[in-house]
Design a protein around this motif. Sequence first.
Motif, PDB file in Angstrom:
ATOM      1  N   ALA A 218     -26.026  37.071  34.502  1.00 51.04           N
ATOM      2  CA  ALA A 218     -25.358  38.316  34.891  1.00 51.04           C
ATOM      3  C   ALA A 218     -23.887  38.283  34.477  1.00 51.04           C
ATOM      4  CB  ALA A 218     -25.480  38.510  36.403  1.00 51.04           C
ATOM      5  N   ALA A 219     -23.251  37.121  34.664  1.00 48.94           N
ATOM      6  CA  ALA A 219     -21.822  37.004  34.315  1.00 48.94           C
ATOM      7  C   ALA A 219     -21.613  37.255  32.821  1.00 48.94           C
ATOM      8  CB  ALA A 219     -21.311  35.610  34.697  1.00 48.94           C
ATOM      9  N   LEU A 220     -22.460  36.639  31.995  1.00 48.80           N
ATOM     10  CA  LEU A 220     -22.295  36.794  30.549  1.00 48.80           C
ATOM     11  C   LEU A 220     -22.591  38.232  30.111  1.00 48.80           C
ATOM     12  CD1 LEU A 220     -23.767  33.386  29.304  1.00 48.80           C
ATOM     13  CD2 LEU A 220     -21.361  34.113  29.276  1.00 48.80           C
ATOM     14  N   ALA A 221     -23.570  38.860  30.804  1.00 44.16           N
ATOM     15  CA  ALA A 221     -23.873  40.262  30.462  1.00 44.16           C
ATOM     16  C   ALA A 221     -22.675  41.152  30.803  1.00 44.16           C
ATOM     17  CB  ALA A 221     -25.126  40.712  31.222  1.00 44.16           C
ATOM     18  N   MET A 222     -22.047  40.885  31.945  1.00 45.93           N
ATOM     19  CA  MET A 222     -20.877  41.691  32.341  1.00 45.93           C
ATOM     20  C   MET A 222     -19.730  41.497  31.354  1.00 45.93           C
ATOM     21  SD  MET A 222     -21.140  40.801  36.394  1.00 45.93           S
ATOM     22  CE  MET A 222     -20.037  41.855  37.285  1.00 45.93           C
ATOM     23  N   ILE A 223     -19.539  40.253  30.921  1.00 45.44           N
ATOM     24  CA  ILE A 223     -18.474  39.966  29.949  1.00 45.44           C
ATOM     25  C   ILE A 223     -18.794  40.674  28.624  1.00 45.44           C
ATOM     26  CG2 ILE A 223     -17.501  38.122  28.482  1.00 45.44           C
ATOM     27  CD1 ILE A 223     -16.275  37.987  31.224  1.00 45.44           C
ATOM     28  N   ASP A 224     -20.056  40.544  28.201  1.00 47.53           N
ATOM     29  CA  ASP A 224     -20.475  41.132  26.932  1.00 47.53           C
ATOM     30  C   ASP A 224     -20.218  42.637  26.912  1.00 47.53           C
ATOM     31  OD1 ASP A 224     -21.619  40.579  24.445  1.00 47.53           O
ATOM     32  OD2 ASP A 224     -23.463  41.591  25.075  1.00 47.53           O
ATOM     33  N   GLN A 225     -20.592  43.280  27.991  1.00 48.99           N
ATOM     34  CA  GLN A 225     -20.415  44.735  28.098  1.00 48.99           C
ATOM     35  C   GLN A 225     -18.924  45.097  28.017  1.00 48.99           C
ATOM     36  OE1 GLN A 225     -23.007  46.641  28.085  1.00 48.99           O
ATOM     37  NE2 GLN A 225     -21.792  48.525  28.166  1.00 48.99           N
ATOM     38  N   GLU A 247     -23.456  24.728  29.001  1.00 44.93           N
ATOM     39  CA  GLU A 247     -24.569  25.684  28.921  1.00 44.93           C
ATOM     40  C   GLU A 247     -24.172  26.884  28.039  1.00 44.93           C
ATOM     41  OE1 GLU A 247     -27.700  25.663  29.728  1.00 44.93           O
ATOM     42  OE2 GLU A 247     -28.054  27.793  29.296  1.00 44.93           O
ATOM     43  N   ILE A 248     -22.955  27.358  28.194  1.00 44.15           N
ATOM     44  CA  ILE A 248     -22.495  28.488  27.360  1.00 44.15           C
ATOM     45  C   ILE A 248     -22.456  28.044  25.894  1.00 44.15           C
ATOM     46  CG2 ILE A 248     -20.520  29.999  26.850  1.00 44.15           C
ATOM     47  CD1 ILE A 248     -19.944  30.086  29.865  1.00 44.15           C
ATOM     48  N   ALA A 249     -21.968  26.805  25.668  1.00 40.82           N
ATOM     49  CA  ALA A 249     -21.919  26.284  24.285  1.00 40.82           C
ATOM     50  C   ALA A 249     -23.333  26.179  23.715  1.00 40.82           C
ATOM     51  CB  ALA A 249     -21.222  24.929  24.270  1.00 40.82           C
ATOM     52  N   LYS A 250     -24.263  25.701  24.548  1.00 44.35           N
ATOM     53  CA  LYS A 250     -25.648  25.535  24.098  1.00 44.35           C
ATOM     54  C   LYS A 250     -26.272  26.864  23.673  1.00 44.35           C
ATOM     55  CE  LYS A 250     -29.639  24.065  26.320  1.00 44.35           C
ATOM     56  NZ  LYS A 250     -30.117  23.650  27.626  1.00 44.35           N
ATOM     57  N   ILE A 253     -22.697  30.708  22.333  1.00 44.69           N
ATOM     58  CA  ILE A 253     -21.640  31.699  22.598  1.00 44.69           C
ATOM     59  C   ILE A 253     -20.284  31.008  22.446  1.00 44.69           C
ATOM     60  CG2 ILE A 253     -20.628  33.198  24.374  1.00 44.69           C
ATOM     61  CD1 ILE A 253     -23.527  33.361  25.566  1.00 44.69           C
ATOM     62  N   VAL A 254     -19.373  31.628  21.688  1.00 43.19           N
ATOM     63  CA  VAL A 254     -18.036  31.035  21.515  1.00 43.19           C
ATOM     64  C   VAL A 254     -16.995  32.011  22.073  1.00 43.19           C
ATOM     65  CG1 VAL A 254     -16.373  30.065  19.888  1.00 43.19           C
ATOM     66  CG2 VAL A 254     -18.828  29.892  19.406  1.00 43.19           C
ATOM     67  N   PRO A 255     -16.402  31.670  23.222  1.00 40.81           N
ATOM     68  CA  PRO A 255     -15.347  32.542  23.747  1.00 40.81           C
ATOM     69  C   PRO A 255     -14.151  32.550  22.784  1.00 40.81           C
ATOM     70  CG  PRO A 255     -16.064  30.908  25.374  1.00 40.81           C
ATOM     71  CD  PRO A 255     -16.635  30.493  24.069  1.00 40.81           C
ATOM     72  N   ASP A 256     -13.292  33.556  22.915  1.00 38.46           N
ATOM     73  CA  ASP A 256     -12.102  33.593  22.048  1.00 38.46           C
ATOM     74  C   ASP A 256     -11.057  32.594  22.526  1.00 38.46           C
ATOM     75  OD1 ASP A 256     -12.704  35.920  20.233  1.00 38.46           O
ATOM     76  OD2 ASP A 256     -13.064  36.807  22.203  1.00 38.46           O
ATOM     77  N   ILE A 257     -10.946  32.440  23.846  1.00 41.50           N
ATOM     78  CA  ILE A 257      -9.942  31.543  24.430  1.00 41.50           C
ATOM     79  C   ILE A 257     -10.635  30.729  25.521  1.00 41.50           C
ATOM     80  CG2 ILE A 257      -7.766  31.423  25.741  1.00 41.50           C
ATOM     81  CD1 ILE A 257      -7.060  34.197  24.552  1.00 41.50           C
ATOM     82  N   VAL A 258     -10.365  29.408  25.546  1.00 47.18           N
ATOM     83  CA  VAL A 258     -10.971  28.559  26.585  1.00 47.18           C
ATOM     84  C   VAL A 258      -9.888  27.664  27.183  1.00 47.18           C
ATOM     85  CG1 VAL A 258     -12.680  26.773  27.107  1.00 47.18           C
ATOM     86  CG2 VAL A 258     -13.174  28.480  25.351  1.00 47.18           C
ATOM     87  N   GLN A 311     -13.621  24.569  20.549  1.00 49.78           N
ATOM     88  CA  GLN A 311     -12.470  24.508  19.629  1.00 49.78           C
ATOM     89  C   GLN A 311     -12.966  24.363  18.185  1.00 49.78           C
ATOM     90  OE1 GLN A 311     -10.021  20.906  19.568  1.00 49.78           O
ATOM     91  NE2 GLN A 311      -8.182  22.165  19.771  1.00 49.78           N
ATOM     92  N   ALA A 312     -13.955  23.480  17.987  1.00 50.63           N
ATOM     93  CA  ALA A 312     -14.475  23.250  16.633  1.00 50.63           C
ATOM     94  C   ALA A 312     -15.094  24.526  16.064  1.00 50.63           C
ATOM     95  CB  ALA A 312     -15.502  22.122  16.658  1.00 50.63           C
ATOM     96  N   LYS A 313     -15.590  25.392  16.971  1.00 52.88           N
ATOM     97  CA  LYS A 313     -16.217  26.638  16.491  1.00 52.88           C
ATOM     98  C   LYS A 313     -15.220  27.787  16.413  1.00 52.88           C
ATOM     99  CE  LYS A 313     -20.927  25.546  17.765  1.00 52.88           C
ATOM    100  NZ  LYS A 313     -21.868  25.490  18.874  1.00 52.88           N
ATOM    101  N   GLY A 314     -13.934  27.478  16.587  1.00 55.74           N
ATOM    102  CA  GLY A 314     -12.909  28.501  16.346  1.00 55.74           C
ATOM    103  C   GLY A 314     -12.233  29.078  17.566  1.00 55.74           C
ATOM    104  N   ALA A 315     -12.631  28.662  18.774  1.00 62.59           N
ATOM    105  CA  ALA A 315     -11.957  29.202  19.962  1.00 62.59           C
ATOM    106  C   ALA A 315     -10.538  28.627  20.068  1.00 62.59           C
ATOM    107  CB  ALA A 315     -12.753  28.838  21.211  1.00 62.59           C
TER     108      ALA A 315
END
Length: 553
Positions: A218-225, A247-250, A253-258, A311-315
């Motif tokens: 639900a959290a990721l869906a809310m963020i996505d929206q 789990e998010i990495a798995k 999904i790559v956030p812009d800032i972490v 970070q390796a994926k660009g965040a």
Amino acid sequence: MPKPNSRHPNFPIPGGPDLRAKGWRQEALLRLLENVLCVGEDPENLIVYAALGKAARNWASHKAIVKTLIEMDEDQTLVIQSGKPVALLKTHAKAPLVIMANCNIVGQWAKAEVFYELERQGLICWGGLTAGAWQYIGSQGVIQGTYEIFMRIAENRFGGDLSGRFILTAGLGGMGGAQPLAGRMAGAAILCIDIDAERAEKRKAIGYLEHVAPDLDAALAMIDQAVKEKRATSIGLVGNAAVIYPEIAKRGIVPDIVTDQTSAHDLVYGYVPKGMSLQEVRRLRVDGQGQLMAASRASIVDHVKAMLEFQAKGAEVFDNGNLIRTHARDGGVANAFDIPIFTEAYLRPLFARAIGPFRWMALSGEESDIARIDDLLLEMFPDNRIVTNWIRLARAHVPFEGLPARIAWLGHGERTALAVAVNALVASGELKGPIAFSRDHLDAGAMAHPNIMTERMKDGSDAIADWPLLDAMLLCSSMADLVVVHSGGGGYAGYMTSCGVTVVADGTADGAERLSHALTNDTALGVIRYADAGYEESLDEIAKKGIGYVAVG
Ligand code: NAD
């Protein structure tokens, strides 16, 4: 009259025109002590923030401090050793009313285990930065810093705009609780993980967090929206960051800032290892500290590995000042320090000019006093984009907690000019009561912390703690009302030394003199600390503002 405190009913918010102490300076410090408990995380146990940061050693010490502040004269100085009052001595009316040394342990002994043992014996307590110095103002204290970090990242990487960007972080405690609001103010969609449901609900109740999601999907869906709609939002999620980040990495999904602001600095009383309930952790804090430290460190390894993967994926990944990289490196993550520290990455050019987290508290308890000072700031610094932007945003978004307060990043000369102008408003009766001025210890001349504030200084002077000690002595010589030297406790033992200061604008001529000397010299030393380390901005500031730097060689 004190006001009710819905969050902690046993700790009413001080305020009103009536003094209990013999003068406003003493009354001011008393109200600030009361205030850090009003807005603190666990006031019944004197804990203000950062897991173990306390306002006083124990309740007996607290009682003695309160009694002394009420009874002392203006020409006396109260001496406090690690949260316990030890002396009330005759000095003079221009000397500090209170001096403190909190948690300073001799070098070779400054280790977490020694601190815990001394604390257990009741010989010491940790004051955090602003907790033991009675300067904490709730989550607002770090909110502008967090906001400015996000905006620096926006400027560096995202065309100055975080709308449609996803920030992932953790920690909704006393300080970390500022993140959801700062992220939303910066225009982003921010997801904040905390293991403690109560903390998430608290941040929601005080208006710092918008929603608490029922689960990760639900959290990721809310963020996505929100990202799709380029809508700013803040979502909380109850869970362990050492589980959720991987789990998010798995899921790819790559956030812009972490980042992360769990209390990772303290492996016993702060961080919660994965797979453990809060009850289990509380039990091990009493009789399984070694086991808890090992489990926390192992979890932090997973937590930081996920951050490195992002970070390796660009965040854009950064350490938000909680020693998480240090513990990960100790746990075997050799490249943990590929993650930069926020101070060096984003804020150092500001600190090099001693622009830092200055703050003030309305001792009357009246919000209108802060509103008047907001107007004054906008009148006095119309060309200072950081300040004008911040004040407009803060007015619209930042709720007050405890005594109404404001923070604004101001530099040398600006702080003094504002404080002296405010003192005049107190004198004229335009404000309903005196104002206390203070700052975070994370300030230019005030902190040595080689893994946070002074990491990778230009001249390699990261670990030299002379500067905060000099700052404290200078502030005592400059008529400040309260001066404190703190060193790290818990996980920070051996990692840092800092200096804090409070000065009261009581509307008197002496008040103006105190504000002028203390605030001017504090930032002067800050600029000089960076000039001495070779920062060009500081030399420029010295030349422009005529700061008394003695250049050698
Ligand atoms: P706090 O103790 O009030 O809150 C820490 C939060 O982390 C708690 O809500 C706790 O439930 C949560 N937590 C612990 N382990 C977790 C895990 N594994 N997963 C998810 N949540 C977890 O601490 P605070 O005052 O908010 O400070 C947080 C950290 O930030 C500390 O290390 C502090 O020293 C540091 N700090 C940095 C700055 C700065 O300027 N950047 C300023 C102040 C504090």
